[in-house]
Enzyme design. Sequence first.
Site, PDB file in Angstrom:
ATOM      1  N   ASP A 200       0.565  -1.551  -0.155  1.00  0.00           N
ATOM      2  CA  ASP A 200      -0.134   0.116  -0.186  1.00  0.00           C
ATOM      3  C   ASP A 200       0.844   1.144   0.027  1.00  0.00           C
ATOM      4  O   ASP A 200       0.960   2.191   0.754  1.00  0.00           O
ATOM      5  CB  ASP A 200      -0.814  -0.213   1.880  1.00  0.00           C
ATOM      6  CG  ASP A 200      -2.691   0.939   0.820  1.00  0.00           C
ATOM      7  OD1 ASP A 200      -2.668   1.031  -0.427  1.00  0.00           O
ATOM      8  OD2 ASP A 200      -2.510   1.579   2.011  1.00  0.00           O
ATOM      9  N   ASN A 205       1.099   6.651   2.899  1.00  0.00           N
ATOM     10  CA  ASN A 205       2.051   5.921   3.546  1.00  0.00           C
ATOM     11  C   ASN A 205       3.412   6.589   3.626  1.00  0.00           C
ATOM     12  O   ASN A 205       4.659   5.755   4.508  1.00  0.00           O
ATOM     13  CB  ASN A 205       2.088   4.286   2.781  1.00  0.00           C
ATOM     14  CG  ASN A 205       0.279   4.100   3.787  1.00  0.00           C
ATOM     15  OD1 ASN A 205       0.018   5.167   4.411  1.00  0.00           O
ATOM     16  ND2 ASN A 205      -0.319   3.714   3.425  1.00  0.00           N
ATOM     17  N   ASP A 217       2.991   1.676   8.101  1.00  0.00           N
ATOM     18  CA  ASP A 217       1.126   1.379   7.939  1.00  0.00           C
ATOM     19  C   ASP A 217       1.737   0.124   7.063  1.00  0.00           C
ATOM     20  O   ASP A 217       1.042   0.747   5.918  1.00  0.00           O
ATOM     21  CB  ASP A 217       0.733   2.418   7.631  1.00  0.00           C
ATOM     22  CG  ASP A 217      -0.312   1.223   7.579  1.00  0.00           C
ATOM     23  OD1 ASP A 217      -1.343   0.884   7.650  1.00  0.00           O
ATOM     24  OD2 ASP A 217      -1.867   2.595   6.607  1.00  0.00           O
TER      25      ASP A 217
END
Length: 347
Positions: A200, A205, A217
Amino acid sequence: MEQSETFYKLGPEAVLSAAEKAGFRPTGQFLQLNSLENRVYSLGLEEGEQLVLKFYRPGRWSPAQILEEHAFTFELAEAGLPVCAPEILPSGQSLGQEEGIYFAAWKKSPGRIPDEFTPRMLFEAGRSIALLHDIGSKKQSGSRLRLDSATFIRGPLQGLLDSGAIPRQFSERYQRAALTAATALDTALEGAPCHRIHGDCHWGNLLYDGKGLRFLDFDDFLYGHPAQDIWMIAPAVDQEGAEQREVLLSGYRSLRPFEPAWLAALPSLKAARYVHYAAWISKRWEDPSFKNAFPAFGAEEYWDRETQDLEGLLFESLPRAALPPEISQEYEDVSKLSNKDYFFDMD
């Protein structure tokens, strides 16, 4: 269901109790952070630091899967890559439990999410992703998801169909487009060097402290194609996006090879994110916070746009011979698709 209700109703008392049991001394300062998939809180500590507590959504990950995520961040940090790694609790593990809900704690790292990437930051991000992938390729994933068509397109699509989330008038078209994307992803992954990746890795992030970037994260950490962590940093399909991606890849290639042919996976990876996103909302619909965050979900206008976006992406990226005739005919005169909904909060 009982665990889910406890998760939905987590409040200051349970959060502060978890912090104290984990060996921290909270001041009582309490702030719920913006997160939908999990519940995340920022607490003030008597030492003057800020503590971030993340309570994991029940049923999503097993304790073994969460601990594998944490172990990967420890592995990256030990290799010198700036990451936000969780704290070790008095139990000797990085995972605690409060009222039956698993949680982990992080000391808040300095920095902010960048408003935009400068060429220098893009180059640095490319080098950092290359280092992350180099470390990720040295071990097999034990229990995390594999990014493939079964997990990210076919399975989520079946969940959408079974739930009745897609209005009947769009169901056949959406299913046809999603299955076309699944076949394209199967082809793109043939012979690809898959390994552990962030999963992700978008601009939300990464933290920038004025000197360098730090990854945070790893909740969606998985086993997948390295291009997944590239396209999300520079997702645009226009000339500026292509130039940004080239700077990013130049940084990556300064440490690790990245074959131009691997970029062929980008359209099907994007399509997988479309389908996975819609299925994610549908699967979480019993959570009151999702109804507030996505009030249009389920409406005809929502699925009309979702279907057209998915079809348009396929039309612009796949050979005409690979497309169902209906998509070729529908989009022959359509201009290049611009969809801004690649990024979503899975914390």
